[in-house]
Design an enzyme around this catalytic site. Structure first.
Site, short mmCIF file in Angstrom:
data_model
loop_
_atom_site.label_atom_id
_atom_site.label_comp_id
_atom_site.label_asym_id
_atom_site.label_seq_id
_atom_site.Cartn_x
_atom_site.Cartn_y
_atom_site.Cartn_z
N SER A 181 -1.38 -11.37 0.74
CA SER A 181 -2.53 -10.56 1.14
C SER A 181 -3.78 -11.41 1.29
O SER A 181 -3.97 -12.39 0.57
CB SER A 181 -2.77 -9.49 0.06
OG SER A 181 -4.06 -8.93 0.20
N TYR A 218 -6.82 -9.03 6.80
CA TYR A 218 -7.79 -7.95 6.94
C TYR A 218 -8.90 -8.50 7.82
O TYR A 218 -9.35 -9.64 7.62
CB TYR A 218 -8.40 -7.56 5.59
CG TYR A 218 -7.57 -6.60 4.77
CD1 TYR A 218 -7.05 -5.44 5.33
CD2 TYR A 218 -7.34 -6.84 3.42
CE1 TYR A 218 -6.31 -4.54 4.57
CE2 TYR A 218 -6.61 -5.95 2.65
CZ TYR A 218 -6.10 -4.80 3.24
OH TYR A 218 -5.38 -3.92 2.49
N THR A 227 -3.21 -5.85 9.30
CA THR A 227 -3.28 -4.49 8.75
C THR A 227 -4.35 -3.68 9.47
O THR A 227 -5.51 -4.09 9.54
CB THR A 227 -3.55 -4.55 7.23
OG1 THR A 227 -2.48 -5.25 6.63
CG2 THR A 227 -3.67 -3.15 6.63
N LYS A 277 0.59 -3.66 11.08
CA LYS A 277 0.92 -2.85 9.90
C LYS A 277 0.01 -1.63 9.80
O LYS A 277 -1.21 -1.74 9.99
CB LYS A 277 0.73 -3.72 8.64
CG LYS A 277 0.96 -3.01 7.32
CD LYS A 277 0.97 -4.01 6.17
CE LYS A 277 1.35 -3.36 4.87
NZ LYS A 277 0.24 -2.66 4.24
N HIS A 313 0.28 2.76 3.89
CA HIS A 313 -0.34 1.91 2.87
C HIS A 313 0.05 2.39 1.46
O HIS A 313 -0.74 2.33 0.52
CB HIS A 313 -1.87 1.93 3.04
CG HIS A 313 -2.56 0.63 2.75
ND1 HIS A 313 -3.02 -0.20 3.72
CD2 HIS A 313 -2.87 0.03 1.57
CE1 HIS A 313 -3.61 -1.26 3.16
NE2 HIS A 313 -3.52 -1.15 1.87
N ARG A 318 -2.25 5.05 -0.14
CA ARG A 318 -3.52 4.60 -0.72
C ARG A 318 -4.69 4.78 0.23
O ARG A 318 -5.83 4.53 -0.13
CB ARG A 318 -3.42 3.11 -1.08
CG ARG A 318 -2.35 2.83 -2.10
CD ARG A 318 -2.04 1.36 -2.20
NE ARG A 318 -3.06 0.56 -2.83
CZ ARG A 318 -3.24 0.48 -4.15
NH1 ARG A 318 -2.48 1.17 -4.96
NH2 ARG A 318 -4.19 -0.29 -4.65
C1 LIG Z 1 -1.70 -2.46 -5.57
C2 LIG Z 1 -1.53 -2.49 -4.08
C3 LIG Z 1 -2.34 -3.33 -3.33
C4 LIG Z 1 -2.16 -3.40 -1.95
N1 LIG Z 1 -2.90 -4.31 -1.22
C5 LIG Z 1 -2.66 -4.44 0.10
C6 LIG Z 1 -3.32 -5.45 0.84
O1 LIG Z 1 -4.09 -6.25 0.32
N2 LIG Z 1 -3.05 -5.52 2.17
C7 LIG Z 1 -2.19 -4.66 2.81
O2 LIG Z 1 -2.00 -4.75 4.02
N3 LIG Z 1 -1.54 -3.72 2.11
C8 LIG Z 1 -1.74 -3.60 0.78
N4 LIG Z 1 -1.04 -2.67 0.06
C9 LIG Z 1 -0.04 -1.82 0.75
C10 LIG Z 1 1.33 -2.49 0.73
O3 LIG Z 1 1.36 -3.59 1.60
C11 LIG Z 1 2.44 -1.52 1.17
O4 LIG Z 1 2.07 -0.94 2.40
C12 LIG Z 1 2.69 -0.43 0.15
O5 LIG Z 1 2.65 -0.94 -1.16
C13 LIG Z 1 4.04 0.22 0.40
O6 LIG Z 1 4.27 1.25 -0.47
P1 LIG Z 1 5.12 1.14 -1.83
O7 LIG Z 1 4.21 0.50 -2.84
O8 LIG Z 1 5.45 2.54 -2.15
O9 LIG Z 1 6.32 0.26 -1.54
C14 LIG Z 1 -1.19 -2.59 -1.32
C15 LIG Z 1 -0.40 -1.74 -2.09
C16 LIG Z 1 -0.54 -1.69 -3.46
C17 LIG Z 1 0.35 -0.81 -4.26
#
Ligand SMILES: Cc1cc2nc3c(=O)[nH]c(=O)nc-3n(C[C@H](O)[C@H](O)[C@H](O)COP(=O)(O)O)c2cc1C
Length: 387
Positions: free
Chosen positions: A107, A130, A156, A252, A276, A279
């Site tokens: 990331s 990002y 992303t 993404k 995401h 989130r």
């Molecule tokens: C704690 C956390 C931090 C994340 N940070 C990023 C990030 O910095 N960049 C990004 O593109 N996605 C980020 N994501 C999303 C993940 O890349 C991914 O899309 C997501 O975790 C998939 O869902 P899952 O946790 O149910 O497998 C983050 C997810 C979590 C749980």
């Protein structure tokens, strides 16, 4: 040593061993967390079709994602602050992925820098970008990723603005944590984490500090991050990034058929159907529910990957059977990392691989490439009539 048999076991250990603010950071969705819950609940609605008296010897989960060989079509998703779940977390996760033969995605918001990860691994990893307002910084990141021999850029698109996660505000999330009485008491009960953190210099956002203008210390960094995500990111800027990068590009955060068509026209090497991990836009449909429509719309023109909600090898099989050519796990490996460091990420990959392999066999499949809709029992109306 506890006996670990599932991702749920790793999750319990993660909660016990990592500071509360970082466990909560991982284990939350935005606002009401409806989409976060749907991501896993919707996987559970899909059932598998049992097949018997089929030769199940010589099975393989080996496949390819964007033309790169993978031991199974499961990559580690980009996760911010991974180095706060376990000291040097990104390096540990990248090493586990390399040994297992699956891609690791670093990331932008990582604790270990691109250079840190490159120095501790030999297999090329993927870098997630990002887009920030500071164009020099973005251009610099792309150059650094090239220099580190990253073999794909994951751009992303679903986080130009942050979906609110209540717990992060209540916990005062920061890297490193501020030494308030509450945090001090919490960290005192996590000695493995605390001593590991004292022993590493990697305790802040090292991709950013020292690389972006006017960011010398962490307090200004948090302000900088809030200000710096580019709200004007559009397809024109995506094109500029594609041109500057020049290599394999994965988009993404696609959750809509029209956006998927646009991404396919644009010539992306792959798209990730993703919300995401629940989130960002709370109220969006789960990725597994949206996946079949997106595959139907663009699956013949662009490689379709998916993430959000995968907690087992059965989930991986379901996603592949619904048409994904590759999948990503976020929390499933973060639980492993927070529980047991590198060994925990390896464990998470082993658990998922074994579940995928055995489930494939019981469904009568020997090659992961042959998994398809015929292996599933999907409730009528699963995709839903949404107007
Ligand atoms: C704690 C956390 C931090 C994340 N940070 C990023 C990030 O910095 N960049 C990004 O593109 N996605 C980020 N994501 C999303 C993940 O890349 C991914 O899309 C997501 O975790 C998939 O869902 P899952 O946790 O149910 O497998 C983050 C997810 C979590 C749980």
């Amino acid at each position: 040593m506890p006996v670990i048999t599932s991702i749920a076991d790793l999750k319990r250990l993660h909660q016990r061993r990592s500071p509360k603010m970082f466990y909560d950071y991982a284990e939350s969705g935005s606002y009401t967390e409806q989409t976060f819950r749907d991501n896993t609940d919707d996987f559970a609605q899909i059932r598998l079709r049992q097949k018997v008296a089929v030769d199940m010897s010589g099975r393989t989960t080996a496949s390819q994602m964007i033309g790169q060989p993978v031991a199974m079509p499961v990559a580690l998703a980009p996760v911010g602050m991974t180095g706060m779940q376990s000291p040097d977390g990104e390096i540990k996760a990248a090493r586990a992925a390399e040994k297992f033969g699956v891609p690791f995605t670093l990331s932008t918001m990582s604790i270990c820098s691109i250079e840190d990860v490159a120095a501790h691994t030999t297999a090329p990893f993927w870098f997630q970008l990002y887009v920030m307002r500071d164009q020099d910084f973005v251009a610099g990141m792309i150059e650094r990723a090239k220099k580190a021999r990253c073999s794909a850029l994951v751009l992303t698109l679903d986080l130009q603005i942050l979906g609110q996660r209540h717990k992060d505000l209540k916990n005062g999330l920061s890297a490193p944590p501020k030494m308030t009485l509450r945090n001090f008491i919490d960290i005192a009960t996590k000695p493995r984490w605390a001593f590991g953190m004292l022993a590493t210099p990697r305790r802040t956002f090292r991709n950013i500090v020292g690389h972006a203008k006017d960011v010398g210390d962490i307090s200004s960094l948090m302000a900088w991050t809030n200000e710096q995500f580019d709200p004007q990111l559009d397809w024109g800027k995506v094109q500029q990034i594609k041109d500057a990068w020049g290599g394999k590009l994965i988009l993404k955060g696609i959750l809509d058929e029209d956006d998927a068509r646009r991404a396919a026209d644009f010539g992306a090497d792959a798209i990730i159907v993703s919300n995401h991990g629940g989130r960002q836009l709370d109220g969006a449909l789960s990725s597994i529910r949206m996946l079949p429509r997106i595959v139907a719309a663009v699956g013949d023109r662009v490689e379709v990957h998916m993430d959000s909600g995968i907690r087992s090898g059965q989930d991986v099989l379901k996603a592949l059977a619904m048409g994904a050519k590759g999948t990503y796990i976020g929390r499933s490996y973060i639980y492993g990392l927070g529980a047991m460091g590198e060994a925990g990420v390896t464990k998470a990959l082993e658990v998922i691989h074994k579940e995928l392999d055995i489930t494939m066999a019981l469904c009568g499949e020997r090659d992961v490439a042959n998994v398809g809709r015929h292996n599933l029992l999907v409730p009528k109306g699963f995709e839903g009539e949404w107007a």
